[in-house]
Each structure stands twice: as C-alpha cells, then as structure tokens.
Design a protein around this motif. Structure first.
Motif, PDB file in Angstrom:
ATOM      1  N   LYS A  18       0.839  -1.197   0.000  1.00 23.68           N
ATOM      2  CA  LYS A  18       0.000   0.000   0.000  1.00 23.68           C
ATOM      3  C   LYS A  18       0.878   1.252   0.000  1.00 23.68           C
ATOM      4  O   LYS A  18       0.587   2.226  -0.688  1.00 23.68           O
ATOM      5  CB  LYS A  18      -0.921  -0.004   1.213  1.00 23.68           C
ATOM      6  CG  LYS A  18      -1.863   1.159   1.262  1.00 23.68           C
ATOM      7  CD  LYS A  18      -2.794   1.077   2.461  1.00 23.68           C
ATOM      8  CE  LYS A  18      -3.708   2.301   2.485  1.00 23.68           C
ATOM      9  NZ  LYS A  18      -4.609   2.279   3.630  1.00 23.68           N
ATOM     10  N   ALA A  19       1.961   1.231   0.769  1.00 25.89           N
ATOM     11  CA  ALA A  19       2.874   2.376   0.812  1.00 25.89           C
ATOM     12  C   ALA A  19       3.493   2.633  -0.560  1.00 25.89           C
ATOM     13  O   ALA A  19       3.642   3.780  -0.977  1.00 25.89           O
ATOM     14  CB  ALA A  19       3.960   2.150   1.860  1.00 25.89           C
ATOM     15  N   ALA A  20       3.852   1.572  -1.271  1.00 27.86           N
ATOM     16  CA  ALA A  20       4.418   1.723  -2.612  1.00 27.86           C
ATOM     17  C   ALA A  20       3.392   2.312  -3.567  1.00 27.86           C
ATOM     18  O   ALA A  20       3.718   3.148  -4.412  1.00 27.86           O
ATOM     19  CB  ALA A  20       4.933   0.384  -3.128  1.00 27.86           C
ATOM     20  N   ARG A  21       2.147   1.899  -3.427  1.00 30.95           N
ATOM     21  CA  ARG A  21       1.090   2.464  -4.279  1.00 30.95           C
ATOM     22  C   ARG A  21       0.893   3.946  -3.975  1.00 30.95           C
ATOM     23  O   ARG A  21       0.706   4.748  -4.879  1.00 30.95           O
ATOM     24  CB  ARG A  21      -0.214   1.696  -4.107  1.00 30.95           C
ATOM     25  CG  ARG A  21      -1.288   2.196  -5.076  1.00 30.95           C
ATOM     26  CD  ARG A  21      -2.575   1.397  -4.964  1.00 30.95           C
ATOM     27  NE  ARG A  21      -3.597   1.972  -5.796  1.00 30.95           N
ATOM     28  CZ  ARG A  21      -3.984   1.475  -6.946  1.00 30.95           C
ATOM     29  NH1 ARG A  21      -3.436   0.384  -7.415  1.00 30.95           N
ATOM     30  NH2 ARG A  21      -4.942   2.060  -7.639  1.00 30.95           N
ATOM     31  N   ASN A  22       0.955   4.315  -2.700  1.00 33.36           N
ATOM     32  CA  ASN A  22       0.863   5.729  -2.342  1.00 33.36           C
ATOM     33  C   ASN A  22       2.003   6.514  -2.988  1.00 33.36           C
ATOM     34  O   ASN A  22       1.798   7.615  -3.499  1.00 33.36           O
ATOM     35  CB  ASN A  22       0.898   5.912  -0.821  1.00 33.36           C
ATOM     36  CG  ASN A  22      -0.344   5.416  -0.142  1.00 33.36           C
ATOM     37  OD1 ASN A  22      -1.392   5.242  -0.758  1.00 33.36           O
ATOM     38  ND2 ASN A  22      -0.246   5.173   1.152  1.00 33.36           N
TER      39      ASN A  22
END
Length: 145
Positions: A18-22
């Motif tokens: 999720k952090a990478a997508r952000n």
C-alpha cells in the motif's frame, strides 16, 4: 532563492505494498506536472533463493518473483497510462537498495518517489530500512509518501 527543479525522469520503486502504491500515486502527479517519464522498478531479491540446492528450483523461484514483479509494475503502469504519463517498467534481480541505486545511475533519474515503508516494515513508525538507506545514499531528491 533557488530556481524550481525540473524533473524529466522520475523513479518509483514498488514492492506491491500500500505504501508503494501511495508513492506511485504521488510520483504520477509529479510526472504529470513536469511532463516527465515515470520509471517503475521492482527488485527481485534472489537472496531468499540461496538456500535452494537444486538449480531448477532457483529458476522456478526466479520465474515466480518475475511474474509477481511484472504484476506490480503493470498495476502502476496502468495508473500512469490513465493519467496520461509516459511510463517505463523494469523488473531487476538484485536487492531493492542496490537495484534502486543502479537504476538511478543507469537512467539519469532526477527524483525518486517511494513509500515510507514497504512489505517488510509494516509496523515501523517512521520510515522503513530500504527507504532510509536509499535516502542516505542518493544525491538527488527522494520524496517519501
């Protein structure tokens, strides 16, 4: 006051978290504003495959990691394409930090945008170990999301 910096090539590493997508969503915004090319990188860390004794098992592991990486970079490529941003995707066999540093050097990257922490650091309070090492190793801006 310094002139605003132009970013022509922006790198966003991904591990599918999720952090990478952000980070990717923020990188796409930067790329749109700067009419820049977005580079999406997934690092296949083969270090976990060292314990495998049979070469065919290593090949299978590499194949699974490559397929997973292609899925992750394709997801971000789709987001970039929908936003009208040119995108280059790459899956490399290396540790994440080394893959990022090499990619920056190889492609004259102007900005790295990444999540504060990824899959291996979900409970860390500020930034993960990979992000921390990248920030400390580069002379170009690194934006964490």
């Amino acid at each position: 006051m310094d002139e605003p910096r132009d970013f022509d090539d922006i790198l966003v590493p991904t591990d599918g978290s999720k952090a990478a997508r952000n980070g990717a969503e923020q990188a796409i915004k930067f790329a749109r504003r700067n009419d820049a090319t977005l580079h999406v990188l997934y690092a296949m860390d083969m270090g976990d495959a060292d314990y495998v004794a049979v070469p065919s098992d290593i090949a299978q592991t590499r194949g699974r990691l490559e397929k997973k990486g292609q899925k992750f970079v394709s997801e971000i490529d789709d987001l970039a394409t929908d936003a009208g941003v040119d995108c280059v995707t790459t899956v490399r066999a290396n540790t994440p930090v080394e893959a990022i540093l090499e990619y920056v050097d190889d492609h004259d990257i102007d900005l790295v945008v990444m999540g504060k922490r990824g899959r291996s650091d979900p409970d860390k309070p500020l930034i993960g170990s990979i992000t921390n090492r990248v920030v400390g190793s580069l002379d170009i801006p690194v934006f964490t999301a």
